[in-house]
Write an enzyme that holds these catalytic residues in place. Structure first.
Site, PDB file in Angstrom:
ATOM      1  N   ARG A 114       0.844  -1.192   0.000  1.00  0.00           N
ATOM      2  CA  ARG A 114       0.000   0.000   0.000  1.00  0.00           C
ATOM      3  C   ARG A 114       0.882   1.246   0.000  1.00  0.00           C
ATOM      4  O   ARG A 114       1.712   1.437   0.891  1.00  0.00           O
ATOM      5  CB  ARG A 114      -0.905   0.024   1.238  1.00  0.00           C
ATOM      6  CG  ARG A 114      -1.766   1.281   1.279  1.00  0.00           C
ATOM      7  CD  ARG A 114      -2.384   1.547   2.634  1.00  0.00           C
ATOM      8  NE  ARG A 114      -3.062   2.846   2.621  1.00  0.00           N
ATOM      9  CZ  ARG A 114      -3.521   3.470   3.694  1.00  0.00           C
ATOM     10  NH1 ARG A 114      -3.383   2.928   4.898  1.00  0.00           N
ATOM     11  NH2 ARG A 114      -4.121   4.640   3.589  1.00  0.00           N
ATOM     12  N   HIS A 123      -3.732  10.940   0.637  1.00  0.00           N
ATOM     13  CA  HIS A 123      -3.256  10.732   1.999  1.00  0.00           C
ATOM     14  C   HIS A 123      -2.798  12.071   2.585  1.00  0.00           C
ATOM     15  O   HIS A 123      -1.665  12.228   3.016  1.00  0.00           O
ATOM     16  CB  HIS A 123      -2.110   9.714   2.006  1.00  0.00           C
ATOM     17  CG  HIS A 123      -1.889   9.054   3.332  1.00  0.00           C
ATOM     18  ND1 HIS A 123      -1.972   7.695   3.521  1.00  0.00           N
ATOM     19  CD2 HIS A 123      -1.577   9.566   4.543  1.00  0.00           C
ATOM     20  CE1 HIS A 123      -1.722   7.389   4.779  1.00  0.00           C
ATOM     21  NE2 HIS A 123      -1.477   8.521   5.427  1.00  0.00           N
ATOM     22  N   GLU A 152      -8.254   8.151   6.375  1.00  0.00           N
ATOM     23  CA  GLU A 152      -8.644   8.523   7.736  1.00  0.00           C
ATOM     24  C   GLU A 152      -9.422   9.836   7.824  1.00  0.00           C
ATOM     25  O   GLU A 152      -8.925  10.854   8.313  1.00  0.00           O
ATOM     26  CB  GLU A 152      -7.408   8.547   8.634  1.00  0.00           C
ATOM     27  CG  GLU A 152      -6.765   7.171   8.733  1.00  0.00           C
ATOM     28  CD  GLU A 152      -5.589   7.110   9.698  1.00  0.00           C
ATOM     29  OE1 GLU A 152      -5.131   8.169  10.165  1.00  0.00           O
ATOM     30  OE2 GLU A 152      -5.145   5.987   9.989  1.00  0.00           O
ATOM     31  N   ASN A 191      -7.914   0.819   9.514  1.00  0.00           N
ATOM     32  CA  ASN A 191      -6.685   1.109  10.244  1.00  0.00           C
ATOM     33  C   ASN A 191      -6.979   0.996  11.735  1.00  0.00           C
ATOM     34  O   ASN A 191      -7.878   1.671  12.240  1.00  0.00           O
ATOM     35  CB  ASN A 191      -6.190   2.522   9.938  1.00  0.00           C
ATOM     36  CG  ASN A 191      -5.873   2.739   8.474  1.00  0.00           C
ATOM     37  OD1 ASN A 191      -5.825   1.793   7.690  1.00  0.00           O
ATOM     38  ND2 ASN A 191      -5.648   3.982   8.098  1.00  0.00           N
ATOM     39  N   GLU A 245      -3.707  -0.596   7.940  1.00  0.00           N
ATOM     40  CA  GLU A 245      -2.685  -0.100   8.865  1.00  0.00           C
ATOM     41  C   GLU A 245      -2.849  -0.771  10.214  1.00  0.00           C
ATOM     42  O   GLU A 245      -3.983  -1.023  10.661  1.00  0.00           O
ATOM     43  CB  GLU A 245      -2.768   1.419   9.060  1.00  0.00           C
ATOM     44  CG  GLU A 245      -2.324   2.231   7.871  1.00  0.00           C
ATOM     45  CD  GLU A 245      -2.354   3.733   8.158  1.00  0.00           C
ATOM     46  OE1 GLU A 245      -2.116   4.132   9.329  1.00  0.00           O
ATOM     47  OE2 GLU A 245      -2.614   4.499   7.224  1.00  0.00           O
TER      48      GLU A 245
END
Length: 496
Positions: free
Chosen positions: A106, A151, A196, A333, A403
């Site tokens: 990833r 990200h 996230e 995650n 994650e």
């Protein structure tokens, strides 16, 4: 990667496990071997490993800009201008991946590296060539590329107009994603949209703890949530319309979830709705839109505070239809767990997310569990409970662990990381044995890298990096040797 921000996120998921019964470990249940179809990987993100922040036409991101101006924000005063130089030294990362024997890797694409201004009319061929090279090298070595579209590296130009607090971002994000699908989708079959959402929205637009450093509690984070959900949903629909039939890829959204334990089911369910459900419910639930309790309580608080309308309104029929079902899998995650309780009275400023959520962290939760160099506590039981919750709540959707990691201050004899990985993989295996649809695991992180506000002070990697050497050599830690054995044998009980 998870942006380790040193701030405990309160309130997520309820539990059927008594808090008093937790002992910071996971005992095996059922089969001792992972299914043949289960995939093992490793993870990273562009800003944290690439370096070369202004090389070959790359434009600045909001993280570049802000940390240049405010180095005091970072634990060791550093930034990611050079980092571990994966832009120049990707072959060193590839060597590490091959040594581990991973099935997939990833990584993320830096928006301003291929579109320096953020707009798709600013295409930077050298950036495109780099990612083409990464993808081709991975595939040539039997490693599947798993690509994160965003990200947190928002181009500075996009933030000039408010970034994710402005609805204009939806169309521009979809434009950007469409270009990625066109450029790389013939080879990339697993996509993650926006990393996230909770951390990005709450800490970037509510509490001003990370770039873009907006102070607008109770309003800013909700604007961000709404536009982020729309950007994700619209991207998914665009892919289905233009690319899915030919490329046959899958799309998910990576959510960081700190499982929260409580002996009061009402408390835990409320915590879940406000923390995890605010993203998961619109995408994964059968009813769509935001969780009812979230809509109701924020509307009620808004009225009491004198607002003419809710600070977080319903998504509406149009957007609910676009967002609902806009994930082929859930990217998860997980790092740690916490414990929540009802306060004796209202908490938080007026307005604020904390006041709307109206839950607090239990003092001294899990203090008997080992603690990492950051705030992380060693609570693998939270992962097993969380996976079973997702199974029951969201119709056993496929879960890809994207994650999971442990921080320390450095060194090659990282026995605690081995114990962390072993116990959390055992939690995954237990969940699989109990019917959970978990298909892959990518721990954080492949190499020690720039950990956002923790800088280089805290290490998550399976490989140490010689930061003083021109070639920044990667050296395997004991955890790398352990993980390599797990991947090869598909079993957990190995000595290193």
């Amino acid at each position: 990667m998870w942006s380790l921000l040193l701030f405990v996120i309160i309130g997520l998921i309820g539990s059927e496990i008594s808090v008093d019964a937790l002992n910071c470990t996971v005992r095996p249940k059922g089969s001792s071997k992972f299914p043949k179809t289960f995939k093992f990987g490793a993870a990273s993100s562009a800003y944290q490993v690439e370096g070369a922040w202004n090389v070959d036409g790359k434009g600045p991101s909001i993280w570049d800009e802000y940390l240049h101006e405010h180095p005091d924000l970072v634990k060791d005063g550093s930034n990611a201008d050079d980092s571990v130089e994966s832009y120049r030294l990707f072959d060193s990362d590839l060597k590490a991946l091959k040594e581990l024997g991973v099935d997939h890797y990833r990584f993320s694409i830096a928006w301003p590296r291929i579109f320096p201004t953020g707009y798709v009319n600013s295409k930077n061929q050298k950036g495109i060539d780099y990612y083409n090279s990464v993808i081709d090298k991975l595939l040539a070595n039997g490693i599947e590329p798993v690509v994160t579209i965003f990200h947190w590296e928002l181009p500075v130009n996009m933030q000039k107009f408010g970034g994710f607090s402005n609805s204009f971002i939806v169309d521009h994000f979809v434009d950007y994603a469409e270009q990625l699908f066109s450029l790389f989708g013939d080879r990339v079959k697993t996509w993650l949209t926006i990393n996230e959402p909770n951390e990005m929205c709450k800490f970037g637009f509510g509490n001003a703890r990370v770039p873009p450093m907006i102070v607008a509690p109770g309003i800013g984070e909700y604007l961000c949530y709404t536009n982020l959900l729309k950007a994700h949903g619209a991207t998914y629909r665009m892919y289905q319309e233009k690319f899915a039939e030919k490329q046959r890829g899958k799309i998910g959204i990576p959510c960081n979830v700190n499982y929260m334990f409580s002996n009061d089911s009402d408390v835990t369910n409320r915590g879940m709705d406000f923390e995890f459900g605010i993203i998961a419910h619109p995408i994964l639930s059968k009813s769509g839109d935001l969780p009812p309790i979230v809509l109701h309580d924020i509307a009620k608080n808004s009225q009491e505070e004198g607002f003419k309308r809710s600070r977080l309104p319903s998504l509406g029929k149009y957007w609910t239809a676009i967002i609902q079902g806009s994930a082929d899998f859930l990217a998860l995650n997980y790092y740690t767990a916490g414990q929540i309780e009802r306060p004796t009275g209202p908490v938080g400023a007026i307005p604020s997310f904390d006041r709307d959520n109206n839950l607090t962290s239990t003092p001294h939760a899990f203090e008997n569990c080992p603690q990492a160099s950051t705030y992380l506590r060693f609570v693998p039981e939270g992962l097993e409970a969380l996976l079973k919750y997702i199974r029951d709540k969201y119709d056993n959707i496929e879960v890809k662990m994207t994650e999971n990691g442990w921080s320390d201050s450095g060194g090659l004899d990282d026995y605690m990381r081995i114990e962390y990985v072993k116990n959390h993989l055992q939690a995954v295996l237990n969940a699989i044995n109990d019917g959970c649809n978990v298909t892959s695991y990518a721990p954080w992180s492949l190499v020690d890298s720039f950990e956002f506000l923790n800088g280089y002070a805290d290490k998550f990697g399976f490989y140490a990096v010689n930061m003083t050497s021109p070639n920044k050599e990667r050296t395997p830690k004991k955890s790398a040797r352990y993980y390599k054995k797990v991947i090869k044998t598909r079993k957990l009980n190995h000595k290193v």
